[in-house]
Motif scaffolding. Sequence first.
Motif, mmCIF file in Angstrom:
data_model
loop_
_atom_site.group_PDB
_atom_site.id
_atom_site.type_symbol
_atom_site.label_atom_id
_atom_site.label_comp_id
_atom_site.label_asym_id
_atom_site.label_seq_id
_atom_site.Cartn_x
_atom_site.Cartn_y
_atom_site.Cartn_z
ATOM 1 N N ARG A 164 10.707 6.693 -16.886
ATOM 2 C CA ARG A 164 10.941 6.974 -18.018
ATOM 3 C C ARG A 164 12.232 6.453 -18.816
ATOM 4 O O ARG A 164 13.298 6.053 -18.066
ATOM 5 N N ASN A 165 12.184 6.221 -19.991
ATOM 6 C CA ASN A 165 13.416 5.704 -20.711
ATOM 7 C C ASN A 165 14.482 6.842 -20.823
ATOM 8 O O ASN A 165 13.950 8.170 -20.917
ATOM 9 N N VAL A 166 15.923 6.575 -20.783
ATOM 10 C CA VAL A 166 16.641 7.337 -21.161
ATOM 11 C C VAL A 166 17.371 7.063 -22.493
ATOM 12 O O VAL A 166 17.460 7.959 -23.046
ATOM 13 N N THR A 167 17.515 5.750 -22.694
ATOM 14 C CA THR A 167 17.842 5.317 -24.097
ATOM 15 C C THR A 167 16.793 5.670 -24.939
ATOM 16 O O THR A 167 15.632 5.421 -24.695
ATOM 17 N N LEU A 168 16.906 6.063 -26.115
ATOM 18 C CA LEU A 168 16.399 6.608 -27.363
ATOM 19 C C LEU A 168 15.308 7.581 -27.043
ATOM 20 O O LEU A 168 14.522 7.935 -27.795
ATOM 21 N N ASN A 169 15.725 8.354 -25.803
ATOM 22 C CA ASN A 169 14.728 9.363 -25.592
ATOM 23 C C ASN A 169 14.872 10.415 -26.647
ATOM 24 O O ASN A 169 15.764 10.711 -27.120
ATOM 25 N N GLY A 170 13.867 11.075 -27.077
ATOM 26 C CA GLY A 170 13.708 11.826 -28.256
ATOM 27 C C GLY A 170 13.200 11.256 -29.565
ATOM 28 O O GLY A 170 12.375 11.762 -30.079
ATOM 29 N N LEU A 171 13.465 9.712 -29.385
ATOM 30 C CA LEU A 171 12.745 9.060 -30.524
ATOM 31 C C LEU A 171 11.674 8.617 -30.041
ATOM 32 O O LEU A 171 10.690 8.249 -30.667
ATOM 33 N N LEU A 172 11.826 7.519 -28.924
ATOM 34 C CA LEU A 172 11.094 7.080 -28.282
ATOM 35 C C LEU A 172 10.872 7.632 -26.828
ATOM 36 O O LEU A 172 11.929 7.752 -25.914
ATOM 37 N N ASN A 173 9.581 7.963 -26.520
ATOM 38 C CA ASN A 173 9.399 8.512 -24.923
ATOM 39 C C ASN A 173 8.495 7.561 -24.555
ATOM 40 O O ASN A 173 7.256 7.527 -24.861
ATOM 41 N N VAL A 174 8.816 7.122 -23.365
ATOM 42 C CA VAL A 174 7.866 6.239 -22.499
ATOM 43 C C VAL A 174 7.821 6.762 -21.265
ATOM 44 O O VAL A 174 8.791 6.969 -20.471
ATOM 45 N N MET A 175 6.690 7.232 -20.567
ATOM 46 C CA MET A 175 6.333 7.794 -19.242
ATOM 47 C C MET A 175 5.530 6.737 -18.665
ATOM 48 O O MET A 175 4.345 6.407 -18.941
ATOM 49 N N GLU A 176 5.904 6.186 -17.536
ATOM 50 C CA GLU A 176 5.167 5.122 -16.872
ATOM 51 C C GLU A 176 4.862 5.590 -15.370
ATOM 52 O O GLU A 176 5.862 5.904 -14.879
ATOM 53 N N VAL A 177 3.884 5.328 -15.049
ATOM 54 C CA VAL A 177 3.275 5.471 -13.584
ATOM 55 C C VAL A 177 2.787 4.252 -12.966
ATOM 56 O O VAL A 177 1.723 3.744 -13.596
ATOM 57 N N LEU A 178 3.174 3.624 -11.858
ATOM 58 C CA LEU A 178 2.468 2.670 -11.177
ATOM 59 C C LEU A 178 2.165 3.266 -9.742
ATOM 60 O O LEU A 178 2.917 3.629 -9.018
ATOM 61 N N GLN A 179 0.900 3.030 -9.314
ATOM 62 C CA GLN A 179 0.532 3.507 -8.203
ATOM 63 C C GLN A 179 -0.035 2.242 -7.322
ATOM 64 O O GLN A 179 -1.158 1.842 -7.704
ATOM 65 N N TYR A 180 0.553 1.865 -6.210
ATOM 66 C CA TYR A 180 0.110 0.747 -5.460
ATOM 67 C C TYR A 180 -0.584 1.502 -4.110
ATOM 68 O O TYR A 180 0.140 2.282 -3.510
ATOM 69 N N ARG A 181 -1.712 1.321 -3.749
ATOM 70 C CA ARG A 181 -2.444 1.640 -2.470
ATOM 71 C C ARG A 181 -3.222 0.864 -2.022
ATOM 72 O O ARG A 181 -3.615 -0.235 -2.411
ATOM 73 N N ALA A 182 -3.224 0.954 -0.610
ATOM 74 C CA ALA A 182 -4.087 -0.079 0.250
ATOM 75 C C ALA A 182 -5.604 0.153 -0.344
ATOM 76 O O ALA A 182 -5.956 1.116 -0.455
ATOM 77 N N ASP A 183 -6.181 -1.106 -0.332
ATOM 78 C CA ASP A 183 -7.713 -1.013 -0.811
ATOM 79 C C ASP A 183 -8.392 -0.474 0.582
ATOM 80 O O ASP A 183 -8.209 -0.964 1.504
ATOM 81 N N PRO A 184 -9.214 0.406 0.336
ATOM 82 C CA PRO A 184 -9.789 1.097 1.373
ATOM 83 C C PRO A 184 -10.991 0.246 2.142
ATOM 84 O O PRO A 184 -11.328 0.255 3.237
ATOM 85 N N ALA A 185 -11.495 -0.690 1.014
ATOM 86 C CA ALA A 185 -12.496 -1.540 1.436
ATOM 87 C C ALA A 185 -12.097 -2.856 2.083
ATOM 88 O O ALA A 185 -12.680 -3.364 3.024
ATOM 89 N N GLU A 186 -10.947 -3.205 1.723
ATOM 90 C CA GLU A 186 -10.194 -4.280 2.400
ATOM 91 C C GLU A 186 -8.785 -4.010 2.671
ATOM 92 O O GLU A 186 -7.878 -4.091 1.641
ATOM 93 N N PRO A 187 -8.353 -3.734 3.771
ATOM 94 C CA PRO A 187 -7.212 -3.506 3.923
ATOM 95 C C PRO A 187 -5.913 -4.547 3.854
ATOM 96 O O PRO A 187 -4.777 -4.325 3.741
ATOM 97 N N SER A 188 -6.597 -5.870 3.666
ATOM 98 C CA SER A 188 -5.675 -6.962 3.320
ATOM 99 C C SER A 188 -5.378 -6.982 1.893
ATOM 100 O O SER A 188 -4.734 -7.832 1.309
ATOM 101 N N LYS A 189 -5.568 -6.123 0.864
ATOM 102 C CA LYS A 189 -5.573 -5.942 -0.324
ATOM 103 C C LYS A 189 -4.957 -4.837 -0.958
ATOM 104 O O LYS A 189 -5.000 -3.763 0.051
#
Length: 184
Positions: free
Chosen positions: A97-122
Motif C-alpha cells: 500500500r502507498n504511504v505517500t498521499l495516503n488519504g488522497l490516493l489509496n492503492v492496495m496491491e496484492v501479488l500472489q505467486y504459487r506453484a502451478d499444480p498442473a505443471e510444477p515447473s511453472k
Amino acid sequence: MKIFKTEHVFDYSWEEVTRAAFRKYPNEHTPRVSAVDVLKRHVDSSGRLHSLRLITSCWSMWTSISFVKMLGLEGSMYGIEKSVVDPVEKTLTLRSRNVTLNGLLNVMEVLQYRADPAEPSKTVLAHEAEITISSPLVSGFVEGRMVDVFSDSAMLGRLAIADLCLAIQQEDKEDKEDKAFSQP
C-alpha cells in the motif's frame, strides 16, 4: 474505486520466481523504483518467512500535478510491502500500500505467486490492485489513469522477473560447476 486484475504463468519454477521476486527492484525495466529496504523479517513457527519492506519510488505522473508540488511531494514516494513466503504451500504473497498521499490516493496491491499444480515447473501469478481517490472531482480520471499505469507496470514487472529467473538459472549452473570443480 477502480480495480486492476491480471494473471500470468511463468515458465519457471516457484523457487526461481520467488528468489527473483525478492531481487526484483531496482531493475532496468522499472527505474521508478529506486530502493527497497527491509524493515523487519522473521520466520514463524510454521516455517513461513514474513518480511516488511519500504519501497522508494518516483512516479513522474504525479510531479506534473500542481497540488502535489504545493505539498512538496515532487521527490520520492513511499510504499509499505508485507510478504509471506510459505515453502510448504509454495506460495509467495506480497501485499503493498502507498504511504505517500495516503488519504488522497489509496492503492492496495496484492501479488500472489504459487506453484502451478498442473505443471510444477511453472508458476502462476495473480495480481490485483484496488485504487481509490478521495476527491470525486478527479477520481474517475485519476483512477482510470492509475489502472493504465498498473497494466504497464505489471508487464514490465513480469519482464524483470523473467530476466532475473534466467540470471538465477545461470548462477545456479555456475555454482554447480564450481562445486564439481572443487571436489577432489
